[in-house]
Design a protein around this motif. Structure first.
Motif, PDB file in Angstrom:
ATOM      1  N   THR A  67       0.856  -1.032   0.026  1.00  0.00           N
ATOM      2  CA  THR A  67       0.019   0.032   0.171  1.00  0.00           C
ATOM      3  C   THR A  67       0.886   1.162  -0.211  1.00  0.00           C
ATOM      4  N   LEU A  68       0.385   2.335  -0.662  1.00  0.00           N
ATOM      5  CA  LEU A  68       1.125   3.664  -0.413  1.00  0.00           C
ATOM      6  C   LEU A  68       0.133   4.711  -0.496  1.00  0.00           C
ATOM      7  N   ALA A  69       0.519   5.922   0.120  1.00  0.00           N
ATOM      8  CA  ALA A  69      -0.293   7.109   0.094  1.00  0.00           C
ATOM      9  C   ALA A  69       0.775   8.286   0.015  1.00  0.00           C
ATOM     10  N   VAL A  70       0.126   9.280  -0.962  1.00  0.00           N
ATOM     11  CA  VAL A  70       1.104  10.470  -1.291  1.00  0.00           C
ATOM     12  C   VAL A  70       0.256  11.742  -0.546  1.00  0.00           C
ATOM     13  N   PHE A  71       0.809  12.416   0.129  1.00  0.00           N
ATOM     14  CA  PHE A  71       0.104  13.581   0.887  1.00  0.00           C
ATOM     15  C   PHE A  71       0.709  14.847   0.877  1.00  0.00           C
ATOM     16  N   ASP A  72       0.088  15.733   1.384  1.00  0.00           N
ATOM     17  CA  ASP A  72       0.707  17.182   1.859  1.00  0.00           C
ATOM     18  C   ASP A  72       0.155  17.283   3.232  1.00  0.00           C
ATOM     19  N   ASP A  73       0.131  18.510   3.884  1.00  0.00           N
ATOM     20  CA  ASP A  73       0.045  18.432   5.273  1.00  0.00           C
ATOM     21  C   ASP A  73      -1.449  18.544   5.630  1.00  0.00           C
ATOM     22  N   LYS A  74      -2.373  18.750   4.526  1.00  0.00           N
ATOM     23  CA  LYS A  74      -3.742  18.718   4.766  1.00  0.00           C
ATOM     24  C   LYS A  74      -4.588  17.605   4.199  1.00  0.00           C
ATOM     25  N   ASP A  75      -4.074  16.878   2.907  1.00  0.00           N
ATOM     26  CA  ASP A  75      -4.823  15.995   2.255  1.00  0.00           C
ATOM     27  C   ASP A  75      -3.812  14.790   1.879  1.00  0.00           C
ATOM     28  N   ILE A  76      -4.580  13.689   1.716  1.00  0.00           N
ATOM     29  CA  ILE A  76      -4.039  12.464   1.143  1.00  0.00           C
ATOM     30  C   ILE A  76      -4.323  12.823  -0.377  1.00  0.00           C
ATOM     31  N   LEU A  77      -3.351  12.974  -1.439  1.00  0.00           N
ATOM     32  CA  LEU A  77      -3.469  13.255  -2.697  1.00  0.00           C
ATOM     33  C   LEU A  77      -3.576  12.329  -3.584  1.00  0.00           C
ATOM     34  N   TRP A  78      -3.187  10.970  -3.243  1.00  0.00           N
ATOM     35  CA  TRP A  78      -3.278   9.688  -3.947  1.00  0.00           C
ATOM     36  C   TRP A  78      -2.958   8.487  -3.005  1.00  0.00           C
ATOM     37  N   SER A  79      -3.651   7.674  -3.116  1.00  0.00           N
ATOM     38  CA  SER A  79      -3.504   6.220  -2.321  1.00  0.00           C
ATOM     39  C   SER A  79      -4.040   5.092  -3.190  1.00  0.00           C
ATOM     40  N   SER A  80      -3.316   4.018  -2.958  1.00  0.00           N
ATOM     41  CA  SER A  80      -3.897   2.896  -3.609  1.00  0.00           C
ATOM     42  C   SER A  80      -3.261   1.703  -2.751  1.00  0.00           C
ATOM     43  N   ALA A  81      -3.685   0.344  -3.084  1.00  0.00           N
ATOM     44  CA  ALA A  81      -3.460  -0.841  -2.705  1.00  0.00           C
ATOM     45  C   ALA A  81      -3.227  -1.955  -3.885  1.00  0.00           C
ATOM     46  N   PHE A  82      -2.111  -2.940  -3.516  1.00  0.00           N
ATOM     47  CA  PHE A  82      -2.135  -3.826  -4.555  1.00  0.00           C
ATOM     48  C   PHE A  82      -1.701  -5.164  -3.543  1.00  0.00           C
ATOM     49  N   GLY A  83      -2.462  -6.077  -4.349  1.00  0.00           N
ATOM     50  CA  GLY A  83      -1.971  -7.441  -4.195  1.00  0.00           C
ATOM     51  C   GLY A  83      -2.540  -7.954  -3.001  1.00  0.00           C
ATOM     52  N   HIS A  84      -1.952  -9.125  -2.280  1.00  0.00           N
ATOM     53  CA  HIS A  84      -2.952  -9.742  -1.243  1.00  0.00           C
ATOM     54  C   HIS A  84      -2.038  -9.894   0.275  1.00  0.00           C
ATOM     55  N   VAL A  96       4.029   7.499   1.932  1.00  0.00           N
ATOM     56  CA  VAL A  96       4.067   6.357   2.800  1.00  0.00           C
ATOM     57  C   VAL A  96       3.934   4.961   1.886  1.00  0.00           C
ATOM     58  N   ILE A  97       4.904   3.878   1.912  1.00  0.00           N
ATOM     59  CA  ILE A  97       4.808   2.962   1.368  1.00  0.00           C
ATOM     60  C   ILE A  97       5.249   1.630   2.401  1.00  0.00           C
ATOM     61  N   MET A  98       4.322   0.616   2.402  1.00  0.00           N
ATOM     62  CA  MET A  98       4.356  -0.532   3.092  1.00  0.00           C
ATOM     63  C   MET A  98       4.274  -1.830   2.454  1.00  0.00           C
ATOM     64  N   ALA A  99       5.096  -2.566   2.381  1.00  0.00           N
ATOM     65  CA  ALA A  99       5.082  -3.899   1.816  1.00  0.00           C
ATOM     66  C   ALA A  99       5.210  -5.151   2.574  1.00  0.00           C
ATOM     67  N   ASN A 100       4.703  -6.247   2.397  1.00  0.00           N
ATOM     68  CA  ASN A 100       4.810  -7.388   3.237  1.00  0.00           C
ATOM     69  C   ASN A 100       5.761  -8.596   2.659  1.00  0.00           C
ATOM     70  N   SER A 101       6.809  -8.046   2.234  1.00  0.00           N
ATOM     71  CA  SER A 101       8.120  -8.601   2.027  1.00  0.00           C
ATOM     72  C   SER A 101       9.324  -7.820   2.556  1.00  0.00           C
ATOM     73  N   GLN A 102      10.286  -8.926   2.892  1.00  0.00           N
ATOM     74  CA  GLN A 102      11.641  -8.054   3.240  1.00  0.00           C
ATOM     75  C   GLN A 102      12.609  -8.245   2.172  1.00  0.00           C
ATOM     76  N   ASP A 103      12.440  -8.856   1.256  1.00  0.00           N
ATOM     77  CA  ASP A 103      13.505  -9.225   0.379  1.00  0.00           C
ATOM     78  C   ASP A 103      13.384  -8.422  -0.773  1.00  0.00           C
ATOM     79  N   THR A 104      12.788  -7.246  -0.849  1.00  0.00           N
ATOM     80  CA  THR A 104      12.729  -6.466  -2.047  1.00  0.00           C
ATOM     81  C   THR A 104      13.263  -4.936  -2.078  1.00  0.00           C
ATOM     82  N   ASP A 105      13.485  -4.573  -2.786  1.00  0.00           N
ATOM     83  CA  ASP A 105      13.901  -2.886  -2.905  1.00  0.00           C
ATOM     84  C   ASP A 105      13.023  -2.288  -3.551  1.00  0.00           C
ATOM     85  N   LEU A 106      11.873  -2.792  -3.828  1.00  0.00           N
ATOM     86  CA  LEU A 106      10.790  -1.976  -4.333  1.00  0.00           C
ATOM     87  C   LEU A 106      10.337  -0.761  -3.617  1.00  0.00           C
TER      88      LEU A 106
END
Length: 554
Positions: free
Chosen positions: A59-76, A353-363
């Motif tokens: 998952t990730l979210a792009v934001f400024d001090d007021k709003d989340i400008l773009w967020s999305s989720a991928f995979g399982h 913010v970027i969060m992934a559930n694998s520790q073997d990636t440089d993504l």
């Protein structure tokens, strides 16, 4: 919670310094407002990277001090189920948790509950540590040094570390910190330490009169409406939609050990964005409540050695890359099958913010690099630091540090630095104790040669990060005087992680010096040896330990 050494990355989330140089906040803001090109590019980078590197979810979210400008989720949420990752899916924050711990201690300081300049013994009188730099080092370690990793404490404790499958309680973890050996003289340099944050959390509990998780929930999570964030292990265990950690190197990735202040938070991308938005607003929540003063926010992001020319490193619960007056702030986390965190540009009023559930990636690094390109931040180089001290004879040889190795080699009258974390070599000029690149480089500002206060070894100190690389071996190494009892320890030792053998090390004697693999050891007490970086090899009893990790002798 930094499971492995950082490899080629000099910080937990280090990236190419795309941001360095001057840029107006207005121009940056104009460039980063979400648009189809950026969204399509980042989406493509994520989908390709997840497929190539077998990342289950992100998952990730792009934001400024007021709003989340773009967020999305991928995979399982797992490689073995069909539960889809959503924007509010909980991920383990790992060491991003340390930012909340630092913020909580600063809050307590503002309330007059704790003095960050006081020794930790004032609040933890029961704690006794071991040091080769005098007795009772707990009387000299400042509370604030726990937060910016200057305490001298090692990274791991004997209970609840990054290697055990059978974890103990948080109380047992704290008890196991007693009598650990310090890696270096407190306050002299920085070295990443989970133990320091465990003790910081315990200090918070004592001065606030409530457990760490309750304090953070009431004073940070609730005011910032971080409703999906929790330290509650039972709540996490019962959440069937949470992300599960993965690692291709291990058949069994255990649950997170019970060390809440160092890495115990489970959170979501929107929740973590709300925390960083508070910092972009200089400590204010969305409804105007002052969670932390502007002065404390500045303290949070202050490099401890700035006067010495440091431009990147650990602050309080976070990291900084800085040059040309532009700062990238980072709160990364990695371990137990997760990787990610937050990065933000205060000048541009922008974060991700970027969060992934694998520790073997440089993504996450690749996503962040692409994102900064869309922020249109230029390269730059600051070459303002220098040293003016007497020259030493024959400084060539191998130097070992937390981030890797440096070799200072000579070819006739020419000198070169070869760094393990950045293949290739750089020609340098020696001027007294100053070592400078022959040509400008954004990656290498230069080094200074100094006498390290720990173990009497010469060190190369990076002027940009203030990381110390201590002399290991080379032409300057004279023959040593072997102690007969060292022969009792020669041979191979296995290190297990999560039930699997991950490394075999050798204790040997070379030219009268004890070695642990290729690291030259110093015996500070009988059968207690230190590596150049201050890690302890304790061979006094069975089982022996290295870095407080149990060894199995072959």
């Amino acid at each position: 919670m930094s499971l492995f050494h950082h490899g080629k990355f000099k910080l937990l989330w280090s990236i190419p310094l795309l941001l360095l140089g001057s840029i107006s906040a207005t121009y940056a803001q104009d460039q980063i407002n979400p648009h189809d090109a950026m969204i399509n590019d980042l989406t493509s980078t994520i989908e390709t990277g997840m497929s190539e590197q077998q990342v289950p979810g992100l998952t990730l979210a792009v934001f400024d001090d007021k709003d989340i400008l773009w967020s999305s989720a991928f995979g399982h949420t797992s490689q073995t189920n069909s539960v889809v990752v959503e924007e509010n899916t909980r991920f383990s924050a790992q060491s991003t948790t340390k930012l909340l711990t630092a913020l909580a201690l600063l809050q307590a300081s503002e309330k007059g509950l704790v003095d960050l300049e006081a020794p930790i013994s004032r609040y933890l009188p029961e704690l006794q540590l071991q040091s080769v730099w005098g007795e009772h080092p707990e009387n000299r370690i400042k509370v604030g040094w726990l937060l910016d990793h200057r305490s001298g404490l090692p990274h791991e404790a004997a209970v609840n570390n990054n290697y055990d499958l059978a974890s103990g309680s948080y109380t047992e973890h704290l008890a196991s910190i007693a009598n650990v050996w310090l890696k270096y003289q407190p306050g002299s340099r920085q070295a990443y330490s989970n133990i320091g944050y465990s003790l910081a959390g315990r200090i918070l509990e004592k001065v606030a009169g409530q457990d760490y998780a309750t304090y953070v929930k009431e004073n940070i999570l609730a005011p910032l409406a971080m409703e999906r964030s929790t330290y509650d292990r039972s709540r996490i265990a019962s959440d069937r939609t949470r992300a599960r950690g993965h690692s291709s190197a291990f058949s069994n990735v255990p649950e997170l050990p019970d060390i809440p202040p160092a890495g115990g938070l489970y959170t979501t991308s929107p929740d973590l964005a709300r925390l960083i938005q508070c910092l972009l607003r200089k400590g204010q929540s969305a409804n105007g409540e002052q969670i932390l003063s502007a002065g404390s926010c500045n303290h949070l992001a202050t490099l401890p050695y700035a006067a010495l020319g440091q431009s990147q490193g650990h602050c309080l619960g976070m990291e900084i890359q800085e040059q040309g007056g532009i700062q990238l702030h980072l709160a990364p986390g990695r371990g137990f099958g997760f990787i990610g965190g937050a990065a933000w540009l205060p000048t541009a009023n922008l974060g991700i913010v970027i969060m992934a559930n694998s520790q073997d990636t440089d993504l996450p690094y690749r996503i962040l690099a692409r994102f900064l390109e869309y922020a249109a931040l230029a390269n730059g180089f600051d070459d303002s630091s220098d040293a003016d001290v007497a020259a030493m004879t024959d400084p060539t040889g191998e130097y070992v540090g937390e981030e890797g190795r440096l070799n200072l080699v000579s070819e006739g009258e020419r000198y070169f630095i070869v760094a393990s974390y950045d293949p290739g070599r750089i020609e340098v000029v020696l001027n007294g104790n100053a070592i400078r690149p022959l040509t400008g480089s954004a990656d290498f500002a230069g080094w200074t040669i100094s006498e390290n206060p720990g173990h009497g070894r010469r060190a190369l100190v990076d002027l940009r990060t203030h990381q110390a690389y201590l002399f290991n071996t080379g032409a300057a190494l004279k023959a040593g005087r072997e102690s007969p009892h060292w022969r009792n320890h020669t041979g191979h030792y296995r290190i297990q992680q999560w039930g699997q053998v991950v490394k075999t090390c050798e204790f040997s004697i070379r030219n009268g010096h004890p070695f642990w693999d290729d690291l030259r050891l110093t015996e500070e007490r009988t059968d207690v040896f230190f590596t150049p970086t201050g890690e302890v090899l304790d061979l006094r009893q069975e089982p022996a330990t290295y870095r407080n990790i149990i060894l199995e002798r072959e």
